[in-house]
Design an enzyme around this catalytic site. Structure first.
Site, PDB file in Angstrom:
ATOM      1  N   GLU A  37       0.815  -1.215   0.000  1.00  0.00           N
ATOM      2  CA  GLU A  37       0.000   0.000   0.000  1.00  0.00           C
ATOM      3  C   GLU A  37       0.847   1.264   0.000  1.00  0.00           C
ATOM      4  OE1 GLU A  37      -2.933   0.138  -0.747  1.00  0.00           O
ATOM      5  OE2 GLU A  37      -3.633  -1.909  -0.438  1.00  0.00           O
ATOM      6  N   TYR A 120      -6.644   6.582   3.453  1.00  0.00           N
ATOM      7  CA  TYR A 120      -6.787   5.456   2.539  1.00  0.00           C
ATOM      8  C   TYR A 120      -6.030   4.229   3.024  1.00  0.00           C
ATOM      9  CZ  TYR A 120      -5.678   2.154  -1.005  1.00  0.00           C
ATOM     10  OH  TYR A 120      -5.500   0.967  -1.641  1.00  0.00           O
ATOM     11  N   ASP A 138      -9.917   5.683  -2.795  1.00  0.00           N
ATOM     12  CA  ASP A 138      -8.769   6.221  -3.510  1.00  0.00           C
ATOM     13  C   ASP A 138      -9.284   6.875  -4.802  1.00  0.00           C
ATOM     14  OD1 ASP A 138      -9.532   4.091  -5.028  1.00  0.00           O
ATOM     15  OD2 ASP A 138      -7.494   3.422  -5.460  1.00  0.00           O
ATOM     16  N   CYS A 208     -25.569   3.276 -15.088  1.00  0.00           N
ATOM     17  CA  CYS A 208     -24.538   4.274 -14.806  1.00  0.00           C
ATOM     18  C   CYS A 208     -25.019   5.674 -15.186  1.00  0.00           C
ATOM     19  CB  CYS A 208     -23.259   3.951 -15.574  1.00  0.00           C
ATOM     20  SG  CYS A 208     -21.978   5.218 -15.381  1.00  0.00           S
TER      21      CYS A 208
END
Length: 358
Positions: A37, A120, A138, A208
Site C-alpha cells: 500500500e 486510505y 482512492d 450508470c
DNA sequence: AAGTCGGGGTT
DNA sequence: AACCCAGACTT
C-alpha cells in the site's frame, strides 16, 4: 440497501473474472499488505511491482526492515519517487517493532496514527489484513462512484470527500467487504478508467448515471487549483512618423483570442530588468501588473511599413498575475475586430498610449 | 484549503 | 502538455 447489494455484487462478480494476479493479494500478512500500500500510493501497479518484490526479498518482516539503516531503505526506493514514503516506511517499521512488539495494530483507527499511513492506507490495511468493514477511498473509488451514481461533489473539497465517504459506507457489504474494496478499485483501474472508459461493455451500462447522461469525461468533478503563471509579454511597438502602429491579431485558444496587440515575443523569464520607466501615466496605471518596462531610447529607422519609415521601440510588459485582469482595465491597448476595422490601416496608436510612451 | 513531493504512463 | 496514478504531510 437492495440496490447497494446489487452494486457490490456485480462489482465482485466482475472482479472475480477480471482481477489481476498480484502478489499482495495472495496474503493477509499485514506487513506485506502495508508494504504494498505504501509503495502503491500515487503509483501504478506496474511501476510499483518490482519494488515490492525487492523489499519483500530484502526484508522478510517488519523487524528486518526496522533494523536496516535508512540509506539502505532509500537505495531500494531509488527511482520510485515521493521519497518521504520511504523515510516514513522506515520510521513506521521501527515504531511497530518497538512500540507494538512487532505486531501491526489491527484496526484502521490505530493504523492511521502511524507515519505514512493516512485515511486510505489505514482502511486498506485494516480491510485486507484484518477484514475490517471499512471502505477504501482512492482515486479509483472516487471515479467509479462519481460516474455510476452521478455524484458530482467536488473531490478536491472536504465537503465533497465527505459525501463520497457517506456513499461508500452505504455501499460496502457486510459480507466480504475486503473483496468488495479490491473489486471497486480494480474496476476503476482496469475498466472505469480516467480517460476513454470502456462503457460499451460495462456491467453498469444501463444504470450508470455518467454513461446515460454522457458525462464520463465530466466526472469526477475535481476543481483544479488555478495556478498563476508568470508570462512575460515582450512587445515591440512600431510607430511611424505619422504616428501609426502595427498591430497583430491574436489567434488560437490563448488569452485575448481575436483581439489585436503589438507584435509579441513571449518568454518564460525576464529579458531585462532595468530602466524601469515608472513616471508615465500608463505605466503607473499598469503598475500592479508590471514588473519592468523598458523603452529603447534610440529611434531606429529599421522598418518600412507601407513605404513609411517606422521608429523602433521595445516595450516590455512582464505580467505576473492572470493576464485577463489586465484586459479588463486596459482595453485601450487591445482592440477588438470591430474597432480595428473602423480604424485606418495601419491602426493609429491610441491617444493614451501616445501620451504615455511617445 | 493549498502546496509539495516524483517517476512514469496515457491521451 | 495536461492529467493521473491503490495519498500523506506540512503550512
Amino acid at each position: 440497501m437492495d440496490n447497494n447489494n446489487a452494486f457490490s455484487e456485480k462489482l465482485v462478480t466482475w472482479y472475480e473474472e477480471n482481477a489481476r494476479d498480484l502478489p499482495w493479494r495472495q496474503t493477509t500478512d499485514p506487513y506485506r499488505i502495508w508494504l504494498s500500500e505504501i509503495i502503491l500510493q500515487q503509483t501504478r501497479v506496474i511501476q510499483g511491482l518490482p519494488y515490492y518484490e525487492k523489499f519483500v526479498e530484502n526484508f522478510e518482516n517488519v523487524s528486518e526492515l526496522a533494523s536496516a539503516d535508512e540509506q539502505t531503505v532509500l537505495r531500494l526506493w531509488q527511482g520510485l519517487g515521493y521519497y518521504s514514503r520511504a523515510r516514513n516506511l522506515h520510521k513506521c517499521a521501527k515504531e511497530i517493532d518497538k512500540k507494538f512488539e512487532k505486531n501491526f495494530p489491527k484496526d484502521s483507527k490505530s493504523l492511521i496514527k502511524l507515519p505514512g499511513i493516512g485515511k486510505y492506507t489505514s482502511a486498506a490495511i485494516a480491510s485486507f489484513a484484518f477484514k475490517e468493514k471499512v471502505p477504501v477511498i482512492d482515486g479509483n473509488v472516487y471515479r467509479v462512484l462519481a460516474r455510476v451514481f452521478g455524484l458530482d461533489a467536488d473531490i478536491a473539497s472536504g465537503s465533497g470527500q465527505k459525501k463520497f465517504e457517506e456513499l461508500a459506507w452505504e455501499l460496502i457489504p457486510d459480507k466480504n467487504p475486503d473483496t468488495y474494496n479490491q473489486a471497486i478499485m480494480e474496476f476503476g483501474a482496469l475498466h472505469c478508467t480516467p480517460k476513454s472508459p470502456a462503457c460499451e461493455n460495462c456491467i453498469f451500462r444501463l444504470e450508470c448515471s455518467a454513461f446515460q447522461n454522457d458525462r464520463q469525461d465530466a466526472l469526477p468533478v475535481k476543481t483544479k487549483k488555478v495556478k498563476v503563471k508568470k508570462r512575460y509579454f515582450n512587445y515591440i511597438v512600431f510607430i511611424t512618423d505619422e504616428r501609426e502602429m502595427i498591430l497583430n491579431k491574436r489567434e488560437g485558444a490563448d488569452i485575448w483570442a481575436g483581439l489585436y496587440d503589438y507584435p509579441l515575443m513571449e518568454t518564460s523569464d525576464f529579458l531585462v530588468l532595468e530602466d524601469l520607466i515608472s513616471k508615465s501615466e500608463m505605466v503607473s496605471k499598469l503598475q500592479p501588473y508590471i514588473m519592468s518596462v523598458e523603452v529603447s531610447k534610440d529611434y531606429k529607422h529599421v522598418l518600412t511599413h507601407r513605404h513609411i519609415y517606422a521608429r523602433f521601440f521595445t516595450f516590455k510588459l512582464n505580467i505576473t498575475t492572470e493576464v485577463k485582469d489586465l484586459l479588463l482595465d486596459e482595453n485601450l491597448i487591445f482592440y477588438n475586430e470591430e474597432e480595428v476595422n473602423d480604424l485606418p490601416k495601419p491602426v493609429l496608436v491610441s491617444r493614451y498610449l501616445n501620451d504615455a510612451i511617445f
